[in-house]
Design a protein around this motif. Sequence first.
Motif: not given
Ligand code: SAM
Length: 635
Positions: A474, A521-524, A432, A537-538, A499, A427, A472, A495-496, A542-543
Amino acid sequence: MALCPVIGKLASKRVVLASASPRRQEILHCAGLRFEVMPSRFKETLDKASFSTPYEYAMETAKQKALEVANRMIVKDFRPPDVVIGADTIVTVDGLILEKPTDKQDAYNMLSRLNGKVHSVFTGVAIVHCSNKDKQLETEVFEFYEETKVKFSDLSEELLWEYIHSGEPMDKAGGYGIQALGGMLVEYVHGDFLNVVGFPLNHFCKKLVELYYPPPKDAIHHVKHDSIPSVETFEVLSDEEYGSSNSTQQNATGKLEDDNAFCSGVTGSLGKKEISQEVMGEPLVKCSGNMENLTKFPSTLIELLDGFKASKAMFVASKLKVFDLLKDKAILKAKDVADRINASVCGTERLLDSCTALELLKKTNQGYSNTESADKYLVSDSEHSLHGYIIHSNDHIWPLFTHLESAVKEGTNQNHQVLGKKAQDLFQDSYYHSMETKLRFMRAMHSIIKLTARDVATAFDLSRFRSACDLGGCTGALAHVLIQEYPNLKVNVFDLPNVIENVSCFQPTGQDNSRITFTSGDFFKDDIPEADLYILSRVLHDWPDDKIDTLLRKISDLCKPGCALLIAEIVLGEEKIDPPRAVLQSLSMTEGKQRSNSEYKQLLEKYGFTQVQTKITGNFLDAILAFKKITCVVN
Ligand code: SAM
């Protein structure tokens, strides 16, 4: 599927259902039949008194409906259908035929007649085989009917009116729909339930067997064609075998002279046959060859084998904006489409024909037009458009799948092959890096979540929460549905930065968006906003585990007792082999994984959440809700 061979008999034919009933369409669709829908314009005005039985009336109406469609389709240069199916369902009680009520009073009169009594539901079905001789329609009609007895409970006036006010009775024979609210009125059913819904599937299949697999003249008779053959029996049915089954002959020695014969009643043309014994004076034909040699048509396998061609045809047509050209009921010839998309005429024609075969387009002598589902889902600016997801699938997922072999061998995803460099964090790094890929990804996410957001938002009653943070989140598509559903809820979409800076073009106009805020922001690494309800949501799939640990620990620390976490993901079955969409998605995934219900429960409980509830929505995403425990110890 067991019934595939008999339904599959129609696979190569152009089948048209002459009915607008969504229930009939669904029954046939679920049985695996591929068909077009062309509702009949035949006015159901036959004189009921001229029929000696109600079912004759239903069969004649069904026949007239089908013939009207067949005649309409053959005009000019239309390719005639091979088979038109017509059906008519009626309810009879006290010698009266009840069709659809004309208004609420009529519905009341009908339901009052049925109240507390047994009535009959008849569906007449006509299967019309069509051929085009010198532009003249030639038809062969096969008809049948099915009767089912239904008993209504004793129902109060109040309940009848409540049911009538639900609106359900209006488009249904007899004024009720057994498959929906009307099911509550019914005490028992004797006979085929689907017949009451509108189509006697079982009898239809038997009829197909009768039509397409007639018993050979002199062969054995222990396959009853008034019943649907067993699964094993079906498995050895195939086109070739039965194409000329009537030509089977026995010579004087009892040997069969050709290969088109039954083996134990039904078998393949490649099985060697010999007369082995006689039962009750009837010759029993038995296979002496290897059963595996039997010619079967592995339709499911072939569909899988060709599946990628269908996907790619849809992707390319979407990418070339074919469905956009044909929106708003536009009808264009291949040449006009080719001009507009700047492509060759012959290539365009092939693509348009393929899309027609896939039921994405319709083809008439005037040209090509969108089907209803193309208008709804494939036009790029339609409300429920999947365009963004399709383009992402074409441009990103498709290349990943071309490297599937390496992915399997190496046990890693192949993003580096597709993106040209190894991504630490998809991401943030490569994915990006360009505006184009970023927006493409956002459009893909936006189109999926828009389709599923309402089911996720309403899977549980969230009205107790005042603030939510969609981590996240989006484009904020879920947030928009949440504020519509819950008037007291405010949603922070986190979200990042790369985005959040692009969300403005995804915001719906003409809607009060004041209860939605966007935070980057970065959620980590960064602080995440406080909220009563956190949403992922979704995100989790991913992780890898260490990242999930960081994220869930953070949420758990911030989440006060009584507050909750809502997860939207596809929940796998416990065996992790369904639903296939999710399992296949895993093949191209990053470091993360899909989880089953018990795995989500275990994961959430580990981070101090309790009362884990799961709702399988039947949509793209399922929903899981869990509440923060009063005291929590994280291991
Ligand atoms: N929640 C949305 C959905 O269900 O359609 C988007 C899901 S998408 C698979 C994952 C989302 O997490 C993306 O918008 C991505 O930019 C965001 N994301 C990934 N890493 C992130 C981070 N470290 N901090 C914040 N958001 C993050």
